[in-house]
Scaffold this active site. Structure first.
Site, PDB file in Angstrom:
ATOM      1  N   HIS A   1     -26.443  32.209 -33.987  1.00  0.00           N
ATOM      2  CA  HIS A   1     -27.210  33.083 -34.610  1.00  0.00           C
ATOM      3  C   HIS A   1     -26.647  34.326 -34.906  1.00  0.00           C
ATOM      4  O   HIS A   1     -26.141  34.877 -33.979  1.00  0.00           O
ATOM      5  CB  HIS A   1     -28.779  32.754 -34.401  1.00  0.00           C
ATOM      6  CG  HIS A   1     -29.702  33.656 -34.747  1.00  0.00           C
ATOM      7  ND1 HIS A   1     -30.061  34.746 -34.946  1.00  0.00           N
ATOM      8  CD2 HIS A   1     -30.958  33.174 -35.608  1.00  0.00           C
ATOM      9  CE1 HIS A   1     -30.878  35.538 -35.405  1.00  0.00           C
ATOM     10  NE2 HIS A   1     -31.406  34.181 -35.803  1.00  0.00           N
TER      11      HIS A   1
ATOM     12  N   HIS B   1     -30.704  41.593 -38.173  1.00  0.00           N
ATOM     13  CA  HIS B   1     -30.128  40.633 -36.587  1.00  0.00           C
ATOM     14  C   HIS B   1     -29.222  41.579 -35.687  1.00  0.00           C
ATOM     15  O   HIS B   1     -29.433  40.973 -34.826  1.00  0.00           O
ATOM     16  CB  HIS B   1     -29.707  39.482 -36.788  1.00  0.00           C
ATOM     17  CG  HIS B   1     -30.530  38.901 -38.230  1.00  0.00           C
ATOM     18  ND1 HIS B   1     -30.253  38.949 -39.579  1.00  0.00           N
ATOM     19  CD2 HIS B   1     -31.129  37.832 -37.759  1.00  0.00           C
ATOM     20  CE1 HIS B   1     -30.444  38.802 -40.419  1.00  0.00           C
ATOM     21  NE2 HIS B   1     -31.536  38.381 -39.211  1.00  0.00           N
TER      22      HIS B   1
ATOM     23  N   THR C   1     -34.293  37.858 -29.173  1.00  0.00           N
ATOM     24  CA  THR C   1     -35.763  38.754 -29.830  1.00  0.00           C
ATOM     25  C   THR C   1     -36.655  37.854 -30.042  1.00  0.00           C
ATOM     26  O   THR C   1     -38.064  37.761 -30.442  1.00  0.00           O
ATOM     27  CB  THR C   1     -35.741  39.690 -30.219  1.00  0.00           C
ATOM     28  OG1 THR C   1     -35.207  39.337 -31.938  1.00  0.00           O
ATOM     29  CG2 THR C   1     -34.942  40.862 -29.784  1.00  0.00           C
TER      30      THR C   1
ATOM     31  N   SER D   1     -35.412  31.951 -37.066  1.00  0.00           N
ATOM     32  CA  SER D   1     -35.447  31.804 -35.869  1.00  0.00           C
ATOM     33  C   SER D   1     -36.769  31.739 -34.817  1.00  0.00           C
ATOM     34  O   SER D   1     -37.466  30.228 -35.256  1.00  0.00           O
ATOM     35  CB  SER D   1     -34.830  32.528 -34.234  1.00  0.00           C
ATOM     36  OG  SER D   1     -34.839  31.994 -33.278  1.00  0.00           O
ATOM     37  N   ASN D   2     -37.343  33.086 -35.558  1.00  0.00           N
ATOM     38  CA  ASN D   2     -38.931  33.151 -35.445  1.00  0.00           C
ATOM     39  C   ASN D   2     -39.703  31.719 -36.174  1.00  0.00           C
ATOM     40  O   ASN D   2     -40.641  31.440 -35.618  1.00  0.00           O
ATOM     41  CB  ASN D   2     -39.478  34.673 -35.809  1.00  0.00           C
ATOM     42  CG  ASN D   2     -39.410  35.223 -36.361  1.00  0.00           C
ATOM     43  OD1 ASN D   2     -40.579  34.871 -37.732  1.00  0.00           O
ATOM     44  ND2 ASN D   2     -38.543  35.493 -37.289  1.00  0.00           N
TER      45      ASN D   2
ATOM     46  N   CYS E   1     -32.572  46.205 -35.818  1.00  0.00           N
ATOM     47  CA  CYS E   1     -33.870  46.181 -36.125  1.00  0.00           C
ATOM     48  C   CYS E   1     -34.162  46.886 -34.030  1.00  0.00           C
ATOM     49  O   CYS E   1     -32.611  46.651 -33.897  1.00  0.00           O
ATOM     50  CB  CYS E   1     -34.944  44.883 -35.512  1.00  0.00           C
ATOM     51  SG  CYS E   1     -36.077  45.158 -34.148  1.00  0.00           S
TER      52      CYS E   1
ATOM     53  N   GLU F   1     -27.982  37.208 -34.637  1.00  0.00           N
ATOM     54  CA  GLU F   1     -28.536  37.967 -33.697  1.00  0.00           C
ATOM     55  C   GLU F   1     -27.929  37.792 -32.431  1.00  0.00           C
ATOM     56  O   GLU F   1     -27.044  38.759 -31.326  1.00  0.00           O
ATOM     57  CB  GLU F   1     -30.114  37.888 -33.020  1.00  0.00           C
ATOM     58  CG  GLU F   1     -30.767  39.166 -32.206  1.00  0.00           C
ATOM     59  CD  GLU F   1     -32.195  39.030 -31.891  1.00  0.00           C
ATOM     60  OE1 GLU F   1     -32.142  39.430 -31.197  1.00  0.00           O
ATOM     61  OE2 GLU F   1     -33.169  37.959 -33.007  1.00  0.00           O
TER      62      GLU F   1
ATOM     63  N   HIS G   1     -33.404  36.854 -42.791  1.00  0.00           N
ATOM     64  CA  HIS G   1     -33.860  35.404 -43.498  1.00  0.00           C
ATOM     65  C   HIS G   1     -34.834  35.096 -44.367  1.00  0.00           C
ATOM     66  O   HIS G   1     -36.059  34.267 -43.837  1.00  0.00           O
ATOM     67  CB  HIS G   1     -34.039  34.905 -42.002  1.00  0.00           C
ATOM     68  CG  HIS G   1     -32.193  34.683 -41.627  1.00  0.00           C
ATOM     69  ND1 HIS G   1     -31.800  34.418 -40.250  1.00  0.00           N
ATOM     70  CD2 HIS G   1     -31.092  34.736 -42.248  1.00  0.00           C
ATOM     71  CE1 HIS G   1     -30.698  34.696 -39.602  1.00  0.00           C
ATOM     72  NE2 HIS G   1     -30.493  34.600 -40.412  1.00  0.00           N
TER      73      HIS G   1
END
Length: 316
Positions: A129, A79, A170, A229-230, A101, A131, A46
């Protein structure tokens, strides 16, 4: 006219993680091996700058496998994807490379293992999302229940409170997730958790660096994408850790300078999908306006590296 002094605190670790680095490398190696175009299902990571750079090299980004021709390679994003996606690609005899990942793949394996042991799954994550969609898609539809907040835990309906397990996205806020896990354990004392927490090392490390940096700063910028997100979690963590103003920016051009008027200390970090060149661009924007002194706030040293899939290491 002399510039005002500014102490610029630079978080470490910041920016690219091993999973993102691997995913980008996979696209570049696929282009080298098979030539353009190579199709990528969803943004590989992203970050618009990264995606645009790969698009310029010949990557074609699509949202569904239906948009990909049978005779060109397709790559699945970092993701992760539902189990049905590689199955559909195999049925069409497509060449595909999974750039998920490895730490997300670990969560997929956990979910399947718990299901094989007869446990119903609860996932802590953000609805929609990619993931979360990918992890929930490892099991048949309806077999994984999603909770996003502590409040959701009170309303989740399970088959058997004695036969439950949970996994997490994650890239969540570490502190928020602790609260949700505690709520799950309080309501379902028999629930089984992961052997090792699912929130990845990079997410945890970047949040810890922000916590250490935030109390020193009048304001903080997180370099990252609005759909990351992170990166969004880093903004939230900075605010909770005592920084009066935290802002997410994709590039230096996005900085709201009026909101920073009068500051004497500034924190800068970056989400796991943001390349260092964009962080340097932001630092330079501050050097253009202030007399900058840079201080590093380092809370961890990362030396993780993930191998690319064997198919890309073999000759064409």
């Amino acid at each position: 006219m002399s510039k005002m002094p500014l102490t610029l605190y630079l978080a470490a670790p910041r920016g690219f993680c091993a999973g993102v680095d691997r995913a980008i490398k996979i696209v570049e190696m696929a282009l080298d091996k098979w030539g353009a175009p190579v199709f990528v299902r969803h943004e590989i990571v992203h970050n618009k700058f990264v995606v645009d750079g790969l698009r310029d090299k010949g990557a074609v980004f699509v949202e569904t496998l239906d948009e990909c021709p049978d005779d060109r390679p397709v790559i699945f994003s970092a993701h992760g994807v539902p189990k049905a996606v590689p199955a559909a690609a195999a049925k069409r005899e497509m060449v595909y490379v999974d750039a998920t990942c490895p730490l997300v793949s670990k969560v997929h394996i956990e979910a399947q293992r718990h299901a094989d042991n007869g446990l119903q799954m609860i996932m802590i994550g953000h609805a929609g999302h990619p993931e979360t969609v990918g992890t929930m898609g490892q099991l048949p539809e309806g077999d994984v229940l999603l909770v996003e907040t502590v409040e959701d835990v009170a309303h989740v309906h399970v088959r058997d409170p004695e036969r439950l397990a949970f996994v997490t996205q994650t890239t969540l806020s570490v502190d928020d997730t602790i609260d949700i896990v505690e709520a799950l354990k309080t309501r379902f004392p028999a629930i089984v958790g992961p052997h090792k927490e699912d929130i990845c090392y990079a997410t945890t490390n970047r949040q810890e660096a922000v916590k250490a940096m935030a109390p020193k700063c009048d304001a903080m910028l997180v370099v990252g994408a609005p759909n990351s997100s992170n990166s969004k979690r880093l903004v939230e963590v900075g605010t909770k850790a005592g920084c009066p103003y935290s802002q997410l920016v994709q590039r230096a051009a996005d900085i709201d300078w009026r909101a920073l008027d009068g500051i004497t200390s500034m924190g800068i970090t970056a989400g796991a999908s943001a390349p260092e060149v964009l962080i340097e661009e932001v630092i330079q924007a501050f050097r253009d306006r202030y007399e900058v002194t840079v201080e590093m706030v380092e809370t961890a040293v990362e030396n993780v590296e993930f191998k690319v899939p064997r198919v890309l290491r073999e000759p064409a």
